[in-house]
Design an enzyme around this catalytic site. Structure first.
Site, short mmCIF file in Angstrom:
data_model
loop_
_atom_site.label_atom_id
_atom_site.label_comp_id
_atom_site.label_asym_id
_atom_site.label_seq_id
_atom_site.Cartn_x
_atom_site.Cartn_y
_atom_site.Cartn_z
N TYR A 1 0.73 -1.25 0.10
CA TYR A 1 0.07 0.00 0.12
C TYR A 1 0.72 1.29 -0.02
O TYR A 1 0.73 2.31 -0.72
CB TYR A 1 -0.99 0.17 1.35
CG TYR A 1 -2.02 -1.06 1.16
CD1 TYR A 1 -3.28 -0.91 0.44
CD2 TYR A 1 -1.71 -2.38 1.89
CE1 TYR A 1 -4.12 -1.94 0.51
CE2 TYR A 1 -2.67 -3.24 1.85
CZ TYR A 1 -3.90 -3.22 1.29
OH TYR A 1 -5.03 -4.11 1.25
N GLU B 1 -1.84 -16.39 -9.81
CA GLU B 1 -0.87 -15.88 -10.45
C GLU B 1 0.49 -16.31 -10.01
O GLU B 1 1.54 -15.47 -10.22
CB GLU B 1 -1.17 -14.33 -10.24
CG GLU B 1 -2.31 -13.82 -10.82
CD GLU B 1 -2.39 -12.25 -10.77
OE1 GLU B 1 -1.33 -11.49 -10.35
OE2 GLU B 1 -3.50 -11.76 -11.27
N CYS C 1 -6.41 -5.15 -8.02
CA CYS C 1 -6.37 -4.67 -6.53
C CYS C 1 -5.80 -5.82 -5.50
O CYS C 1 -5.26 -5.86 -4.68
CB CYS C 1 -7.45 -4.03 -6.01
SG CYS C 1 -9.23 -4.71 -6.30
N HIS C 2 -6.28 -6.99 -6.21
CA HIS C 2 -5.68 -8.28 -5.25
C HIS C 2 -4.23 -8.31 -5.24
O HIS C 2 -3.59 -9.08 -4.33
CB HIS C 2 -6.39 -9.62 -5.96
CG HIS C 2 -5.81 -9.77 -7.19
ND1 HIS C 2 -6.38 -9.14 -8.54
CD2 HIS C 2 -4.72 -10.40 -7.78
CE1 HIS C 2 -5.78 -9.64 -9.41
NE2 HIS C 2 -4.90 -10.41 -9.04
N ASN D 1 -12.38 0.27 -5.80
CA ASN D 1 -12.24 -0.08 -7.32
C ASN D 1 -13.44 -0.85 -7.83
O ASN D 1 -13.83 -1.89 -7.52
CB ASN D 1 -10.87 -1.32 -7.03
CG ASN D 1 -10.51 -1.71 -8.52
OD1 ASN D 1 -11.22 -1.28 -9.64
ND2 ASN D 1 -9.65 -2.60 -8.55
#
Length: 184
Positions: free
Chosen positions: A118, A176, A149-150, A141
């Protein structure tokens, strides 16, 4: 089926099944405008009503839209492990100011398989003391997954929060390759 708002914008929506449950995808003529998690009938209806209010129109399901067809194809390919980058026009009209700036930086600067803190994201947009405000931007979002945003985590290694739920965030990060796949 589609609808035109007060400003003449056409808005269409469709629900797509994914590995994290159904997602509502909504688009205007400018691009994908909204992605909503856990799009059961009740969630979908509430999200569409809120979108209608904000955009001054009555969005309806219309999976035949070329933009939605392509968005569905890309989302399905992402969840199948066949796509790492979304190549869709985005309509940023649901977000403005600092939140839009942060989300645009996130979309452009944090690739598949990477994470950012962040505070790091706050520094990237020239507001080094705005880590909490970045968290607010992530929570607002309108385009999760597509605007990833993950991929934003706590500086101490914690996973952080997530509007779609922490299990959803863990699943996306595992997809991912950032986290190991859950054992069960």
């Amino acid at each position: 089926m589609d609808s035109h708002g007060r400003d003449g914008r056409r808005v269409v929506g469709a629900v797509v099944g994914t590995g994290i449950g159904p997602l509502l995808l909504a688009a205007t003529g400018d691009g994908l405008v909204n992605v909503v998690f856990h799009a059961t009938d009740a969630v979908r209806d509430k999200a569409l009503a809120r979108l209608a209010e904000r955009l001054g129109t009555e969005p309806v399901e219309s999976p035949g839209s070329p933009l939605l067809t392509e968005a569905i194809r890309q989302v399905e390919a992402y969840f199948a492990g066949e796509r790492r980058v979304f190549e869709l026009p985005l309509d940023w009209s649901l977000i403005s100011g600092f939140n839009r700036e942060v989300l645009r930086e996130l979309a452009a600067g944090v690739p598949f398989g990477a994470v950012v803190g962040y505070g790091d994201l706050a520094r990237r947009v020239g507001q080094p003391r705005a880590a909490q405000a970045v968290g607010v931007a992530m929570g607002s979002n309108p385009l999760p997954i597509v605007v990833p945003c993950h991929r934003v985590v706590e500086s101490d290694g914690g996973i952080g929060g997530f509007g779609g739920g922490l299990e959803t965030k863990r699943h996306l990060l595992a997809l991912e390759g950032v986290l190991p796949e859950p054992l069960f």
